[in-house]
Design a protein around this motif. Structure first.
Motif, PDB file in Angstrom:
ATOM      1  N   ASP A 417       0.664  -1.503   0.368  1.00 47.92           N
ATOM      2  CA  ASP A 417      -0.170  -0.082  -0.060  1.00 47.92           C
ATOM      3  C   ASP A 417       1.283   1.485   0.069  1.00 47.92           C
ATOM      4  OD1 ASP A 417       1.176  -0.599   2.533  1.00 47.92           O
ATOM      5  OD2 ASP A 417      -0.847  -0.207   3.397  1.00 47.92           O
ATOM      6  N   VAL A 418       1.734   1.036  -0.286  1.00 42.47           N
ATOM      7  CA  VAL A 418       2.754   1.999  -0.407  1.00 42.47           C
ATOM      8  C   VAL A 418       3.772   2.241  -1.506  1.00 42.47           C
ATOM      9  CG1 VAL A 418       2.977   3.111   2.029  1.00 42.47           C
ATOM     10  CG2 VAL A 418       4.083   1.189   1.184  1.00 42.47           C
ATOM     11  N   THR A 419       4.467   3.321  -2.233  1.00 49.03           N
ATOM     12  CA  THR A 419       5.383   4.027  -2.911  1.00 49.03           C
ATOM     13  C   THR A 419       6.170   5.311  -2.989  1.00 49.03           C
ATOM     14  OG1 THR A 419       5.413   3.200  -5.745  1.00 49.03           O
ATOM     15  CG2 THR A 419       3.127   4.216  -4.790  1.00 49.03           C
ATOM     16  N   GLU A 431       3.345  10.433   4.495  1.00 45.51           N
ATOM     17  CA  GLU A 431       3.031   9.921   5.616  1.00 45.51           C
ATOM     18  C   GLU A 431       3.033   8.406   6.608  1.00 45.51           C
ATOM     19  OE1 GLU A 431       1.866  12.121   9.356  1.00 45.51           O
ATOM     20  OE2 GLU A 431       2.035  14.128   7.588  1.00 45.51           O
ATOM     21  N   LYS A 432       2.443   7.999   5.484  1.00 48.51           N
ATOM     22  CA  LYS A 432       2.155   5.805   5.944  1.00 48.51           C
ATOM     23  C   LYS A 432       4.005   5.505   5.509  1.00 48.51           C
ATOM     24  CE  LYS A 432      -1.098   4.329   3.254  1.00 48.51           C
ATOM     25  NZ  LYS A 432      -2.003   3.698   1.778  1.00 48.51           N
ATOM     26  N   TYR A 433       4.871   6.523   4.728  1.00 53.25           N
ATOM     27  CA  TYR A 433       5.815   6.007   5.651  1.00 53.25           C
ATOM     28  C   TYR A 433       6.650   5.529   6.347  1.00 53.25           C
ATOM     29  CZ  TYR A 433       7.179   3.977   0.641  1.00 53.25           C
ATOM     30  OH  TYR A 433       7.138   3.202  -0.569  1.00 53.25           O
ATOM     31  N   ALA A 434       6.354   7.483   7.269  1.00 52.21           N
ATOM     32  CA  ALA A 434       6.547   7.164   8.838  1.00 52.21           C
ATOM     33  C   ALA A 434       5.636   6.153   9.492  1.00 52.21           C
ATOM     34  CB  ALA A 434       6.322   8.941   8.999  1.00 52.21           C
ATOM     35  N   ASP A 435       4.478   6.103   9.140  1.00 47.97           N
ATOM     36  CA  ASP A 435       3.559   5.164  10.074  1.00 47.97           C
ATOM     37  C   ASP A 435       4.215   3.621  10.143  1.00 47.97           C
ATOM     38  OD1 ASP A 435       1.885   7.031  11.554  1.00 47.97           O
ATOM     39  OD2 ASP A 435       0.397   6.323   9.483  1.00 47.97           O
ATOM     40  N   TYR A 436       4.438   3.042   8.646  1.00 46.47           N
ATOM     41  CA  TYR A 436       5.280   1.731   9.146  1.00 46.47           C
ATOM     42  C   TYR A 436       6.800   2.139   9.868  1.00 46.47           C
ATOM     43  CZ  TYR A 436       2.916  -0.891   5.479  1.00 46.47           C
ATOM     44  OH  TYR A 436       2.083  -1.769   4.662  1.00 46.47           O
ATOM     45  N   VAL A 530      12.652   1.645   2.048  1.00 45.88           N
ATOM     46  CA  VAL A 530      11.403   2.745   1.646  1.00 45.88           C
ATOM     47  C   VAL A 530      11.707   2.906  -0.110  1.00 45.88           C
ATOM     48  CG1 VAL A 530      11.127   5.147   2.189  1.00 45.88           C
ATOM     49  CG2 VAL A 530      11.934   3.497   3.785  1.00 45.88           C
ATOM     50  N   GLY A 531      11.106   2.313  -0.865  1.00 40.81           N
ATOM     51  CA  GLY A 531      10.701   2.678  -1.955  1.00 40.81           C
ATOM     52  C   GLY A 531      11.684   1.635  -2.367  1.00 40.81           C
ATOM     53  N   THR A 587      15.203  -9.557   9.668  1.00 37.81           N
ATOM     54  CA  THR A 587      13.389  -9.084   8.967  1.00 37.81           C
ATOM     55  C   THR A 587      13.744  -7.721   8.363  1.00 37.81           C
ATOM     56  OG1 THR A 587      12.716  -9.736  11.578  1.00 37.81           O
ATOM     57  CG2 THR A 587      11.130  -8.575   9.491  1.00 37.81           C
ATOM     58  N   ILE A 588      13.285  -8.531   6.611  1.00 37.00           N
ATOM     59  CA  ILE A 588      13.864  -6.999   6.029  1.00 37.00           C
ATOM     60  C   ILE A 588      11.712  -6.763   5.611  1.00 37.00           C
ATOM     61  CG2 ILE A 588      14.106  -6.907   3.477  1.00 37.00           C
ATOM     62  CD1 ILE A 588      16.763  -7.837   5.456  1.00 37.00           C
ATOM     63  N   PHE A 589      11.979  -5.267   5.628  1.00 36.12           N
ATOM     64  CA  PHE A 589      10.693  -4.944   4.870  1.00 36.12           C
ATOM     65  C   PHE A 589      11.173  -4.363   4.050  1.00 36.12           C
ATOM     66  CE2 PHE A 589      10.500  -5.437   9.476  1.00 36.12           C
ATOM     67  CZ  PHE A 589       8.713  -5.407   9.462  1.00 36.12           C
ATOM     68  N   LEU A 590       9.980  -4.526   2.182  1.00 36.38           N
ATOM     69  CA  LEU A 590       9.982  -3.675   1.243  1.00 36.38           C
ATOM     70  C   LEU A 590       8.725  -3.096   1.754  1.00 36.38           C
ATOM     71  CD1 LEU A 590      11.961  -6.854  -0.641  1.00 36.38           C
ATOM     72  CD2 LEU A 590      13.396  -5.180   0.675  1.00 36.38           C
ATOM     73  N   LEU A 591       9.143  -1.917   1.353  1.00 35.97           N
ATOM     74  CA  LEU A 591       7.731  -0.802   1.740  1.00 35.97           C
ATOM     75  C   LEU A 591       8.047  -0.264   0.655  1.00 35.97           C
ATOM     76  CD1 LEU A 591       9.027   0.863   4.913  1.00 35.97           C
ATOM     77  CD2 LEU A 591       7.751  -1.284   4.581  1.00 35.97           C
ATOM     78  N   ASP A 592       6.976  -1.008  -0.524  1.00 33.37           N
ATOM     79  CA  ASP A 592       7.047   0.000  -2.213  1.00 33.37           C
ATOM     80  C   ASP A 592       6.222  -1.825  -2.883  1.00 33.37           C
ATOM     81  OD1 ASP A 592       7.347   0.396  -4.748  1.00 33.37           O
ATOM     82  OD2 ASP A 592       8.298   2.328  -4.224  1.00 33.37           O
ATOM     83  N   ARG A 593       4.918  -1.068  -3.394  1.00 36.51           N
ATOM     84  CA  ARG A 593       3.576  -2.606  -4.549  1.00 36.51           C
ATOM     85  C   ARG A 593       4.699  -2.502  -5.397  1.00 36.51           C
ATOM     86  NH1 ARG A 593       1.006   2.241  -5.873  1.00 36.51           N
ATOM     87  NH2 ARG A 593       0.663   2.313  -7.890  1.00 36.51           N
TER      88      ARG A 593
END
Ligand code: SF4
Length: 624
Positions: A417-419, A431-436, A530-531, A587-593
């Motif tokens: 849900d982010v990109t 803001e969504k990225y900061a929340d994540y 992030v992205g 733990t890896i978070f890839l924050l981009d759809r």
């Protein structure tokens, strides 16, 4: 496959046993090194690729009477081969001689020279030697040889070795040059081979030839980008003004008048180009004009050199702008725009940039010279990309990739849900990225490494995280030094911080080099991407795509080489910060759809771990 006893690499191992996979790698290298061959080696961090590579190359080198030239990107990276070669000598009793060449300017006894640019420093050093001003320069290698060998081979670290040599009144660089006489392994930083002027002088001074050498390039994932930066230059209006000022002081009146009028014309041209700019940068298609300027300045060669000597004689220790401008323009004549683009930029100041976009034009010949080449890294780009950017010959390239530990050591989450896609960037998205990041930091322990595509985005995230009440957050800035960050982290941990968020830029100093280990485990156990760290689309990337299209005649490959390959390297490097040893888990978070939408990115995620999880911000609700 060659039988183990025939190759007999075991006898060279300075440890009780090989680590998993090391022998197979050594055997592959040993069997595949050969005239005109290039080996691409990928082995993950913690695998220990230095020792199998050195053992295999050394054995082959002895049999074929070849030297080894081992290149590292930074001086710190020279420590690993130094340690392994010292072990080979001490523990196995191998008659191996080696010398290590760090940046000559950094090891020079005259610390005030460190502000000079490298070529200018070399001129100063030469003048100091020729005029007998430098008392650290050994007149006769014979006289210092055994002393240097004793100090060098009995040191535990390179730093210790150089300190000891210098405190004995000997220039460390010259000490290494003397030692290189009998060395079958030469370790040096990239410029010693990749910078044309330096290479010629260096190889001549140590009496080695690329043709008789096995060239090993460590951390080769960065090589294309390093070469593009190294072969480019930026000439600002300020540089031209300062060059004119020096000309008026150090050239004869008549010559300086001519030189200054040339600088004025060049300045006028750059300003007129800048005055018609709509974007951050403007591509200059009519580069014939620049070649005319370069031709014109070449007439001043002897006057520039003479002026420079006068400049030094006045005890000026700062950089000479006259020399800098002269050298930049001389470079244009050497390359005549092949593999380059020309543009004007207004940030940070108005400047003309001669940007290399296809380094194969400059290094293709270098890679065809050595007897054999090894390019290695923990995250080596695709073979096609390296062949394209470095001018490697396809038919003589072989590769060996050790499967990474990412799958067994990581859990991967992809946010759908982010990109950071350019068209979708908005305050709401940030803001969504900061929340994540905030939510992740509340669940994590130790260090959360957050990697964003740009410094601007990092600053934005910092502001939003502070507003959310996050206190233990550290940001990388353009001039950040790794040591400073490590000190801050240690300070925060001493004061009881359980979780520290470290904001870093993709491809920056931290993602390339930070290592925070406690009890042999990395403290970075969560990585948030992030992205997608693609290069920012710009007229520059457009030109690069065109150039790559010309070369490959394949738009997909062109796109991959300009956008996908650099982004992939940055992502893998960032993740690599959390997996420094076999015991590490992350733990890896890839924050981009786009990680699940774009084929190449999806493939990358699946290669890392096909059992990845797809998440949304909503999923954190249950944990609040
Ligand atoms: S010889 Fe060594 S110490 Fe002397 S100026 Fe050159 S680099 Fe510096």
């Amino acid at each position: 496959m060659t039988a183990r006893r025939e190759v007999d690499l075991d006898k060279l191992l300075p440890y009780p046993r090989w680590r998993k996979g090391q022998y197979e790698l050594a055997e592959f290298i040993y069997s595949n090194l050969g005239e005109g061959r290039t080996l691409l080696i990928e082995a993950p961090t913690g695998f220990g690729k230095t020792i199998p590579t050195l053992i295999a190359a050394f054995k082959k080198g002895v049999e074929e009477e070849k030297d080894i030239i081992y290149l590292v990107r930074t001086k710190n990276e020279a420590q690993a081969p130094f340690t392994e070669l010292t072990n080979l000598r001490a523990k196995v009793g191998v008659d191996i001689w080696f010398s290590v060449f760090q940046n000559k300017r950094d090891v020079c006894a005259f610390k005030e020279f460190r502000i000079l640019d490298y070529e200018e420093f070399l001129l100063r050093c030469k003048m100091f030697r020729d005029r007998g001003i430098c008392r650290f320069f050994p007149e006769d290698c014979e006289k210092i040889y055994s002393k240097v060998a004793e100090l060098f081979f009995n040191s535990r670290s390179l730093e210790e070795a150089y300190d000891k040599i210098l405190s004995n009144g000997i220039c460390p660089y010259e000490a290494m040059r003397c030692l290189s006489r009998d060395s079958n392994v030469i370790i040096g930083t990239y410029p010693y081979i990749f910078k044309e002027d330096i290479r010629k002088v260096f190889l001549h001074s140590i009496n080695k030839r690329l043709e008789d050498s096995i060239l090993i390039v460590d951390e080769a994932h960065n090589l294309p980008e390093y070469l593009m930066n190294t072969f480019s230059f930026r000439l600002s209006v300020f540089d031209l003004k300062m060059a004119s000022r020096e000309a008026s002081k150090f050239m004869s009146r008549e010559i300086s008048r001519e030189f200054i009028s040339l600088m004025n014309l060049l300045e006028k041209w750059i300003k007129s180009l800048a005055s018609t700019m709509n974007n951050e940068i403007k591509i200059v298609r009519n580069f014939g004009e620049l070649i005319v300027f370069a031709d014109d300045i070449s007439r001043f060669r002897s006057e520039v050199n003479a002026a420079y000597l006068r400049y030094i004689a006045r005890r000026n220790t700062g950089r000479s702008y006259l020399l800098y401008v002269y050298r930049c323009l001389s470079n244009v004549l050497k390359t005549r725009m092949q593999g380059y683009i020309l543009y004007v930029s207004k940030t940070p100041v108005t400047a003309l940039v001669y940007q290399c976009i296809n380094p194969s034009v400059r290094v293709g010949k270098i890679f065809s010279k050595p007897w054999s080449v090894i390019l290695m890294s923990g995250t080596l780009p695709l073979r096609e990309y390296l062949e394209l950017m470095l001018g490697l010959r396809r038919e003589s390239t072989v590769e060996y990739r050790v499967e990474g530990r990412v799958k067994e050591a990581t859990e991967i989450f992809v946010a759908k849900d982010v990109t950071t896609k350019f068209e979708e960037r908005s305050e709401h998205m940030f803001e969504k990225y900061a929340d994540y990041i905030y939510n992740i930091s509340r669940l994590a322990r130790n260090i959360v490494l957050v990697v964003a595509p740009s410094y601007n985005l990092l600053r934005k995230l910092l502001k939003l995280l502070l507003l959310r009440g996050l206190k233990t957050v550290i940001i990388e800035r353009e001039n950040t030094r790794i040591e400073g960050i490590v000190r801050k982290i240690k300070g925060l941990r001493r004061r009881g911080a359980e979780t520290i968020v470290l904001l870093a830029v993709a491809g920056g100093k931290l993602t390339e080099g930070i290592e925070i280990v406690e009890d042999s485990k990395s403290l970075i156990n969560t990585v948030v991407i992030v992205g997608v760290p693609y290069p920012e689309p710009s007229p520059l990337t457009e030109e690069m795509i065109k150039e790559m299209n010309k070369l490959t005649r394949d738009p997909r490959k062109a796109w991959e080489s300009v956008f996908e390959a650099p982004a992939t390297i940055k992502i893998l490097q960032a993740i690599g910060r959390s997996l420094r040893s076999k015991r590490d888990k992350a733990t890896i978070f890839l924050l981009d759809r786009r990680f699940i939408e774009r084929d190449t990115l999806k493939n990358l995620v699946e290669q890392m771990n096909e059992d990845y999880n797809i998440i949304t911000l909503e999923d954190f609700k249950g944990y609040q």
